[in-house]
Design an enzyme around this catalytic site. Structure first.
Site, PDB file in Angstrom:
ATOM      1  CD  GLU A 125      44.511  39.313  45.876  1.00 20.97           C
ATOM      2  OE1 GLU A 125      44.647  38.626  46.897  1.00 20.97           O
ATOM      3  OE2 GLU A 125      45.434  39.553  45.085  1.00 20.97           O
ATOM      4  CE  LYS A 171      52.946  35.752  44.154  1.00 22.90           C
ATOM      5  NZ  LYS A 171      51.864  35.615  43.176  1.00 22.90           N
ATOM      6  CG  HIS A 200      29.950  35.472  27.263  1.00 25.84           C
ATOM      7  ND1 HIS A 200      28.931  34.754  27.846  1.00 25.84           N
ATOM      8  CD2 HIS A 200      29.385  36.227  26.284  1.00 25.84           C
ATOM      9  CE1 HIS A 200      27.782  35.047  27.230  1.00 25.84           C
ATOM     10  NE2 HIS A 200      28.040  35.949  26.290  1.00 25.84           N
TER      11      HIS A 200
END
Ligand code: ARG
Length: 462
Positions: A299, A292, A164
């Site tokens: 992705e 960044k 989980h």
């Protein structure tokens, strides 16, 4: 009103230009990937025609040799990028027939004796798919190997195991990485199953109803390195799309594995976790935020997993409720099939590159070991002292605040079952990967040997 454009002349009749454009679709582009396979199929068909026991001969042995010499030239031109498939050609099959006729005259006009574009495209895709499935399998093995290497390097580095996404029990980086390797290796039987159903030759089925010529279909299949012909010629035309669908289903499974791996890497390389660091040169930056380093590759793997599943679903959808025999619907499976395989293979290659360069931050991994992670181990210590498990569980659960952090190294060293943190069997992975590679090279060599014999020159031409 716009003046009606003139109908377009094609090898097989005049067609309204709008209808031609609509029906041809992407074939002139997609079919470039089939040129070499269409040439091989045509070489096998010419050889079968030359072996026909009919008089007069449809084509002679010398004519067969001339056709094959020209087909070899077409393959070379395609490799050099100079073989064109035009809209008026409609597809690779008619483009090659046009070229053979331009160069060989009447002989070119004989090559289509006893065959149809339906069995041409079916054989082209099966030859293309064979090559793709072998490449795919090799790439799965390469990524599995990269993961196993990563696992070996960090075999005993403790990492919190999660369920989980919540901290669960002590585990290791080695366990995590080799687990994904094994997931991928377990995707391979589906690829092999697709290979087996694909390894059958449709040629000789013509439009799906055979021809009144004694074509030696066993010979044709052998010439192209197939296990055997598809038996029923009607089924041979209905089978198109089915083997692509089987391959795409396998691709979709592989992409499920990849997207879960990608998701873990995204999560565990977030600064908040900091377990792993992605190499900066494999991240991309922001146009506004100078700090960044984004995990764009990972992705995109998630997105591509969805796309490949869509390709698989779309092909199955096109086939569902389609009547038996050839229908033009089948043409629309081609782009989906190619996209699904290419995307899966590209994803495997980029992930192998990335996994090899991921670094591991032991301190951050260790910092994740909050006391709760050892709760189950503590309960099992009470069991070792004679307490029934459920009582031990209750005792620990009602005193969670008393739990203390323990030594993660000792915790992972204590699990010695086969496949557990201190029982990972790297020979198991090595042997599996070795066997996969052997499977690929045996089949690829067999196919190339058949092609070399058929063309009378070494294949691939290079
Ligand atoms: N380009 C066609 C396809 O991919 C080739 C077969 C055409 N056959 C036909 N009967 N129109 O399906």
């Amino acid at each position: 009103m716009k003046e009606q454009a003139k109908d377009k002349k094609t090898l097989i009749g005049k067609i309204n230009p709008d209808v031609l454009r609509f029906t041809v679709g992407d074939d002139p582009v997609l079919d470039r990937k089939l040129i070499v396979w269409d040439c091989l199929g045509s070489a096998a068909h010419a050889t079968t025609l030359a072996a026909l026991k009919v008089k007069p001969a449809v084509i002679t042995k010398a004519e067969r040799d001339a056709v094959i010499a020209e087909l070899i030239q077409i393959i070379r031109d395609a490799e050099a990028g100079s073989f064109e498939i035009t809209e008026a050609d409609q597809d690779v099959h008619l483009a090659i027939e046009r070229r053979l006729t331009e160069r060989l005259g009447d002989l070119g006009r004989k090559i289509h004796t006893g065959r149809s574009r339906n069995d041409q495209v079916a054989v082209d895709i099966r030859l293309h798919l064979r090559e793709e499935l072998l490449g795919l399998t090799g790439e799965v093995a390469a990524l599995a190997e990269a993961l196993v290497k990563f696992a070996r390097r960090h075999v005993a580095v403790p990492m919190v195991g999660r369920t989980h996404l919540q901290p669960a029990m002590p585990s290791t980086v080695g366990m995590w990485a080799s687990g994904y390797a094994e997931m991928l290796l377990d995707d391979l039987p589906a690829v092999e199953a697709a290979y087996v159903v694909n390894d059958l030759c449709p040629l000789g089925s013509a439009a799906g109803y055979g021809v009144p010529l004694p074509l030696d279909r066993m010979l044709t299949a052998r010439l192209l390195g197939f296990a055997r012909p598809l038996h029923n010629v009607f089924y041979a035309s209905c089978a198109r799309g089915k083997d692509e669908a089987a391959a795409l289903a396998a691709c979709a499974q592989i992409m499920v594995s990849l997207s879960r791996l990608a998701q873990d890497l995204i999560l565990f390389s977030m600064p908040e976790f900091g377990y792993f660091t992605l190499p900066r040169e494999m991240c991309t930056g922001s146009s506004i935020m100078p700090q960044k380093y984004n995990p764009d590759v990972l992705e995109l793997i998630r997105a591509k997993a969805a796309r490949v599943q869509n390709c698989a679903n779309a092909v199955t959808g096109i086939l569902t409720a389609m009547p038996g025999g050839y229908n033009r619907d089948l043409q629309d499976t081609k782009g989906l099939y190619m996209e699904g395989l290419e995307t899966t293979r590209a994803s495997l290659r980029i992930l192998a590159l990335l996994v090899a360069a991921v670094t591991v931050n032991r301190d951050r991994l260790r910092a994740g070991f909050i006391p709760g992670v050892f709760a189950t181990d503590r309960a099992l210590e009470l069991v070792a002292g004679g307490m029934p498990f459920r009582d031990a569980y209750q005792q620990i659960r009602s005193h969670l605040e008393d739990l203390e952090a323990a030594d993660p190294d000792a915790a992972v060293a204590a699990k010695t079952s086969w496949g557990d943190t201190n029982g990972l069997d790297f020979d198991f992975y090595r042997e599996k990967i070795h066997a996969v590679r052997g499977w690929v090279s045996e089949r690829r060599n067999g196919a190339y040997r058949a092609f070399s014999k058929l063309l009378g020159t070494k294949f691939p031409l290079a």
